[in-house]
Design an enzyme around this catalytic site. Sequence first.
Site, PDB file in Angstrom:
ATOM      1  N   ASN A  81       0.808  -1.227   0.000  1.00  0.00           N
ATOM      2  CA  ASN A  81       0.000   0.000   0.000  1.00  0.00           C
ATOM      3  C   ASN A  81       0.840   1.276   0.000  1.00  0.00           C
ATOM      4  O   ASN A  81       0.440   2.281  -0.586  1.00  0.00           O
ATOM      5  CB  ASN A  81      -0.989  -0.002   1.176  1.00  0.00           C
ATOM      6  CG  ASN A  81      -0.331  -0.251   2.507  1.00  0.00           C
ATOM      7  OD1 ASN A  81       0.625  -0.996   2.629  1.00  0.00           O
ATOM      8  ND2 ASN A  81      -0.856   0.383   3.539  1.00  0.00           N
TER       9      ASN A  81
ATOM     10  N   PRO B  31      10.168  -6.272  -0.471  1.00  0.00           N
ATOM     11  CA  PRO B  31       8.844  -5.649  -0.575  1.00  0.00           C
ATOM     12  C   PRO B  31       7.811  -6.611  -1.157  1.00  0.00           C
ATOM     13  O   PRO B  31       8.128  -7.719  -1.608  1.00  0.00           O
ATOM     14  CB  PRO B  31       9.086  -4.463  -1.519  1.00  0.00           C
ATOM     15  CG  PRO B  31      10.573  -4.342  -1.649  1.00  0.00           C
ATOM     16  CD  PRO B  31      11.110  -5.712  -1.416  1.00  0.00           C
TER      17      PRO B  31
ATOM     18  N   GLU C  18       3.832  -5.348  12.544  1.00  0.00           N
ATOM     19  CA  GLU C  18       2.819  -4.289  12.440  1.00  0.00           C
ATOM     20  C   GLU C  18       1.739  -4.838  11.518  1.00  0.00           C
ATOM     21  O   GLU C  18       1.951  -4.982  10.308  1.00  0.00           O
ATOM     22  CB  GLU C  18       3.440  -3.017  11.852  1.00  0.00           C
ATOM     23  CG  GLU C  18       2.503  -1.839  11.837  1.00  0.00           C
ATOM     24  CD  GLU C  18       2.559  -0.994  13.109  1.00  0.00           C
ATOM     25  OE1 GLU C  18       1.907   0.071  13.132  1.00  0.00           O
ATOM     26  OE2 GLU C  18       3.246  -1.387  14.065  1.00  0.00           O
TER      27      GLU C  18
END
Length: 485
Positions: free
Chosen positions: A148, A172, A243
């Site tokens: 995102n 990533p 997270e």
Amino acid sequence: MTPTPRGADNRVPLDAAAPVRNPRTGEFDHVLAAPTHDELAASCARLRTAQPAWLARGPAGRASVLERFADRLEAHRDSIVDALTVDTGRVVESRLEVEITVAGLRRWAAQAPALLEPGPSRRSQVPWIAIRPAHRPHPLVGVISPWNFPLLLALIDAIPALAAGCAVLVKPSEVTPRFVAATRAVLSLEPELASVLEIVEGAAGTGQAVIAQVDAVAFTGSVPTGRVVAHAAAERLIPAFLELGGKDAAVVCADADLDHATSAILWGGTANAGQSCLSIERVYVQRGVFDAFTALLADKARRVGLAHPDPSAGGLGPIIDPAQADIIDAHLADAYARGATALTGGAFETHDGGTYLRATVLTDVDHRMRVMTEETFGPVLPVMPFDTVEDAVALADDSPYGLSAAVFAADVDAAAALGGRLAAGAISVNDAALTAVLHEGEKNAFKQSGVGGSRMGPASIDRFLRRQSLLVHEPTTVDPWWHSL
């Protein structure tokens, strides 16, 4: 380093050369280029070899390199924004990503030297023994980041780890890999930093191999994948900083400034087309102002356009990941089946191959609906009334997530007191999603939104350090009693 599974070929890429979809056109215009096991192992070996010299530069020396990298990113901003735009289909947020990343580099360059001072020696309970604090960084940190905010979330953990003296390997998301080449090109202009920071393309197989070869892992993504990462890290007994998802609530009290609150909540719920773990995903409004609030919110939401045909014109960009579009669609279908009403938006649109959803305000919602209890990750704002503050707290906390939240009230102290009762790590008072732009406030993720030390604020560098105590026996005429045992 763990061995390759028996029968596997170390020369075969860890993930298939899969085509990658362009979110604006729907075309598959990039092929994922994952490393082989041997190539990844060689990268890790190179990073480990370079890390002692990087550590030996000292905090100020590392800070100067990070500052130069910030200058390089700023000077080559256009090439990175162009790559991010192809990856994500939006321009405004891509520019913001670069700006926030540059600011983060400069903030850490300024703050890290003082934060890394070990502190003064102190006396122990034994008069002739002193305690000298010290720390050592994890030699190699692995970062696995989502789609995102590809650049920002690839580097948000890497930067403090580098400042601490670690080498870093970043993997990533396979959904948005195009920015990798542009970022590597800028990184190559700072060879000293490039020796301890590497970014590789890849999917799940590459991520698993990264965890198998690093000393600590920082992961940002979904709760299910976070559990997989945590399990893999636990098998190796290395720390994992996670997270994960969010279902951020906004609570609007009867005395709140409704014009301000609706503007803030609309931004907090629709920025980046709602594709953020800290987006506002549910809104609770005191019943006496519920109708006025929803009417005003809907009026403003109708005026939010699409970033189409000009991606730089502002408005909502496309849904980046087709799999996420399916989740959003399922949440809306479930809500409609259970009686929800869409005041605005509410249905997908296709433009030139891209999938878009206009700002969607839902009423007649309750906690039977997935849109109120599961992470939607789209520009959807379901609004529900409440009667008492106790009701608002109970509704906001009726969630497995606890990343962040927002409270609006005329009395700032009362709003802050209400925010302090919510089971979430960062509470925006009379604003929304402030941790998207302000990374200085230390917080923990509550519940299933994550584990590990604070990702934000000065304390976040501590995640990448192992504390030492040098217990110094100073000259004395006294023989320690334990020597005679």
